[in-house]
Motif scaffolding. Structure first.
Motif, short mmCIF file in Angstrom:
data_model
loop_
_atom_site.label_atom_id
_atom_site.label_comp_id
_atom_site.label_asym_id
_atom_site.label_seq_id
_atom_site.Cartn_x
_atom_site.Cartn_y
_atom_site.Cartn_z
N THR A 51 0.88 -1.35 -0.09
CA THR A 51 -0.15 0.11 0.02
C THR A 51 0.78 1.23 0.05
O THR A 51 0.43 2.30 -0.78
CB THR A 51 -0.91 0.07 1.13
OG1 THR A 51 -1.70 -1.33 1.48
CG2 THR A 51 -2.10 0.87 0.96
N ILE A 52 1.94 1.45 0.80
CA ILE A 52 2.86 2.45 0.79
C ILE A 52 3.31 2.74 -0.83
O ILE A 52 3.35 3.84 -1.07
CB ILE A 52 4.02 2.06 1.84
CG1 ILE A 52 3.66 2.15 3.37
CG2 ILE A 52 5.29 3.11 1.69
CD1 ILE A 52 4.47 1.70 4.33
N VAL A 53 3.98 1.71 -1.24
CA VAL A 53 4.64 1.64 -2.67
C VAL A 53 3.38 2.26 -3.64
O VAL A 53 3.82 3.12 -4.46
CB VAL A 53 4.83 0.30 -3.02
CG1 VAL A 53 5.49 0.14 -4.57
CG2 VAL A 53 6.42 -0.13 -2.39
N SER A 54 2.39 1.51 -3.53
CA SER A 54 1.20 2.08 -4.42
C SER A 54 0.88 3.46 -4.30
O SER A 54 0.86 4.59 -5.20
CB SER A 54 0.02 1.37 -4.19
OG SER A 54 0.14 -0.15 -4.36
N PHE A 55 0.74 3.91 -3.07
CA PHE A 55 0.51 5.36 -2.59
C PHE A 55 1.70 6.35 -3.12
O PHE A 55 1.25 7.26 -3.77
CB PHE A 55 0.17 5.63 -1.47
CG PHE A 55 0.35 7.01 -0.65
CD1 PHE A 55 -0.80 7.87 -1.02
CD2 PHE A 55 1.25 7.71 0.00
CE1 PHE A 55 -0.91 9.07 -0.55
CE2 PHE A 55 1.35 9.02 0.49
CZ PHE A 55 0.15 9.75 0.03
N GLN B 68 6.57 9.44 -6.45
CA GLN B 68 7.68 9.36 -5.38
C GLN B 68 8.17 8.04 -5.03
O GLN B 68 7.09 7.28 -4.99
CB GLN B 68 7.54 10.00 -3.91
CG GLN B 68 8.58 10.31 -3.14
CD GLN B 68 8.27 11.00 -1.86
OE1 GLN B 68 6.78 10.99 -1.23
NE2 GLN B 68 9.17 11.61 -1.06
N SER B 69 9.47 7.65 -4.99
CA SER B 69 9.82 6.36 -4.87
C SER B 69 10.00 6.06 -3.27
O SER B 69 10.07 6.91 -2.35
CB SER B 69 11.20 6.10 -5.45
OG SER B 69 12.14 6.68 -4.58
N ILE B 70 10.12 4.80 -2.91
CA ILE B 70 10.00 4.55 -1.21
C ILE B 70 11.24 4.77 -0.74
O ILE B 70 11.51 5.24 0.28
CB ILE B 70 9.51 2.94 -1.30
CG1 ILE B 70 9.38 2.67 0.19
CG2 ILE B 70 10.70 2.07 -1.74
CD1 ILE B 70 8.43 1.41 0.56
N GLY B 71 12.35 4.69 -1.44
CA GLY B 71 13.56 5.12 -1.26
C GLY B 71 13.51 6.70 -0.85
O GLY B 71 14.24 6.94 0.01
N ASP B 72 13.18 7.37 -1.84
CA ASP B 72 13.02 8.96 -1.73
C ASP B 72 12.44 9.12 -0.40
O ASP B 72 12.74 10.31 0.24
CB ASP B 72 12.59 9.46 -2.86
CG ASP B 72 13.40 9.42 -4.11
OD1 ASP B 72 14.53 9.27 -3.93
OD2 ASP B 72 13.24 9.67 -5.01
#
Length: 649
Positions: free
Chosen positions: A462-466, A472-476
């Motif tokens: 869900t985090i990645v999709s949002f 925005q990337s999850i790393g950023d």
């Protein structure tokens, strides 16, 4: 028929040998135990193994197998599936079940009679058999048992305890251990793993009830048991669990995830998580591509030598599938569905970034707080809101709490401590919205008081999709979190020793440290240097590492209850004499811990430094933490001298 007759003859011969003491080692301590073991053990291959050792006069092996008994440590009895009292086998399981029943009768017989217990099991060899043996012990005594009809994830047991007010929960599982290991995890009536005090009480009742009752081996009794006594909660629990997951994630983010084009590769590492995970994500309409060779439960773990999320090699098959399918995200759950691991393909389309447990803890902390604020809609008051982490995890939640004005509580390592703290806070009317430990264990609701790899996996998706919907990337996003709250630079690993006695000796040497002549180099603010802990054992802690280069400001030693950062020099944690753990806070701000779990031949270390960009560069911060760790290893651990080997992955 002939084989059957021969077995009867052999058994009669063994009984005769027992009567005339032919199975004797001439060891006064060992022989009575051998006699009892052969009298109680019904598995012929196990009997033959012990008899062969007696005939060979292999006293060393016999003592190891029969004089040492598996104990409950961290809420779990765990060991290799071998004969003897120091292994997991039918006899030890029966003895454990009998002791647990007597303990529960002693503490809450009325509720045991009304609500009973719940039992689950994973797909390892003998897991179902062990579950049936324990169920038989309780059913014969007319205590209700809810036992799952198929393999389940461990969090289902905790969830079932609280949903049905069961007096206890039992999960038969080897967790992330190698294939030859199995275990019994015990949950108390609050849905949490049993506490150390409960462990010692249960162990006492086990030792008082070692002789198996005749009915214990006859698991066929379960086939004819009344439904009021023996039932399967699987369908009801699965339905409730799916609803629980839906309620944890706010509708706005569920909708975004369901419409996201992103597909995730998923591996169950030959464990039991996939079937339940598939139903959860199907309900959420999130897209996954399973690793076909690793989604079916297989007790042999044919493609994975060590099914532990801490081992980066466990995701190799999933990464290969992702690159072949042109996908960028990989998620794995451990064999009993307690933990999760996550990796993302980098922009070069070749290398992968696997997020460590503390990085995921930081992401989850931000994510859960964000959802909590959105749920409330109006102005949010966080005075009653709590997050919890173990003292060896990153301090990121503590930093968030200081800035965001919610509450943070630190516990001893292990999810039993975390979950019981969450339960106590809930009883006080507090809201616990997130907890984590440094072993990829995460908890997102006080309705299920255990770490849960499936819920954690869904949160990642869900985090990645949002974030993708926000370009925005999850790393950023992780960098953004660290920019806001400080970069929490964390380094950790462990050494393996020949025995836990070797590690105990290392800790004893730390407590009686022979400091080099560096007194003149140390500043007066170094509390440990000029305020030794006075006690009959003359404990003198080290003042620094690196020949005075890095001065130690405070020391906390939970094994003896010492903490010189407190006014009375007493640790706020309960004394843990069986857990070796010393924490050093250096003047430069680095927090470092050495620890060993009870009876475990591993010496774990970790260190963290919180860096604001203006005070120090991130690269310099990493170098500083690495140097302090190096000095600690050289000064205190001395791997070469003590014959330690560093973790291979």
């Amino acid at each position: 028929m002939c084989d059957s007759n021969q077995k009867i003859i052999n058994l009669k011969c063994e009984v005769t040998d027992l009567v005339y003491n032919k199975f004797s080692t001439n060891d006064e301590t060992l022989d009575p135990i051998i006699q009892n073991y052969l009298k109680w053990e019904k598995i012929q291959s196990n009997r033959e193994h012990i008899i062969a050792l007696v005939r060979r006069r292999d006293i060393v092996t016999l003592k190891k197998m029969l004089l040492n008994r598996l104990e409950i440590i961290g809420g779990v009895i765990k060991g290799d599936m071998i004969p003897g009292y120091n292994g997991m086998n039918d006899l030890v399981v029966i003895q454990t079940g009998q002791g647990l029943l007597k303990y529960l009768e002693n503490v809450d017989k009325a509720n045991l009679r009304e609500f009973g217990i719940v039992i689950g099991y994973d797909a390892r060899n003998n897991s179902k058999r062990y579950a049936e043996l324990i169920a038989t012990i309780f059913v014969v005594e007319n205590y209700p048992v809810k036992m799952f009809c198929k393999e389940i994830i461990t969090p289902f047991v905790s969830f079932t305890v609280t949903k049905y007010d069961c007096v206890a929960g039992i999960m038969i599982s080897g967790g992330v251990c190698p294939k030859n290991v199995n275990g019994i995890k015990i949950f108390s009536s609050n849905g949490c793993q049993v506490t150390p005090l409960m462990e010692s009480e249960i162990q006492k009742f086990i030792l008082e009830n070692l002789e198996p009752q005749q009915h214990c081996w006859d698991t066929e009794i379960l086939e004819y048991a009344d439904l009021a006594l023996f039932s399967d909660p699987y369908e009801e629990i699965l339905e409730s669990y799916i609803k629980l997951v839906n309620n944890i994630i706010i509708k706005e983010y569920r909708v975004i995830a369901s419409k996201s084009p992103i597909k995730f590769v998923f591996t169950a590492l030959h464990g039991v998580a996939y079937d339940i995970f598939k139903q959860v994500v199907n309900n959420l309409c999130v897209k996954i591509e399973p690793v076909p060779t690793e989604i079916e439960p297989d007790p042999k773990f044919p493609l994975i030598k060590s099914p532990n999320p801490e081992n980066p090699l466990v995701l190799n098959k999933a990464k290969n599938l992702a690159q072949k399918s042109k996908l960028r995200y990989v998620i794995g759950a451990d064999p009993d569905g307690c933990r999760t691991i996550f990796s993302k393909l980098r922009i070069d389309n070749i290398t992968w970034r696997t997020f460590d447990p503390n990085e995921l803890g930081a992401l989850f902390g931000w994510w859960v707080l964000d959802q909590y604020k959105k749920k409330k809609e109006k102005k949010v008051d966080l005075k009653n809101v709590y997050m919890i982490a173990s003292c060896v995890s990153s301090k990121i939640l503590r930093t968030m709490a200081e800035i965001e004005k919610f509450n943070f509580v630190e516990t001893l390592p292990g999810f039993g401590w975390i979950a019981n703290e969450a339960y106590d806070l809930k009883q006080e009317g507090k809201e616990v919205i997130f907890c984590f430990d440094d072993d990829y264990g995460y908890m997102f609701t006080d309705e299920l008081l255990d770490r849960d790899g499936i819920i954690a996996s869904v949160q990642i998706m869900t985090i990645v999709s949002f974030l993708n919907s926000q370009q925005q990337s999850i790393g950023d996003k992780l960098d953004e979190i660290y920019t806001q709250y400080g970069f929490h630079i964390n380094i950790g690993s462990y050494f393996t020793a020949q025995s836990y006695e070797v590690i105990e000796k290392i800790f004893d040497e730390i407590r009686h440290h022979q400091q080099d002549n560096v007194q003149d180099k140390l500043e007066k603010s170094c509390n440990c240097a000029f305020g030794h802990y006075e006690n009959p054992n003359q404990i003198i802690y080290p003042q620094s590492v690196g020949h005075g280069k890095f001065c130690i400001d405070y020391i906390r030693d939970v094994s003896v209850g010492y903490d010189n950062s407190q006014p009375d020099r007493k640790s706020t944690f309960a004394i843990q004499p069986d857990m070796q753990m010393i924490t050093f806070l250096f003047i430069n701000g680095i927090n470092a811990t050495l620890r060993m779990n009870p009876k475990e031949a591993k010496l774990r270390y970790c260190a963290e430094l919180i860096v604001k960009k203006r005070s120090m560069s991130i690269s310099n911060g990493r170098r500083l933490v690495s140097e302090v760790i190096h000095r600690i290893i050289c000064d205190f651990i001395n791997p070469t001298k003590n014959g330690l080997s560093l973790r291979k992955y």
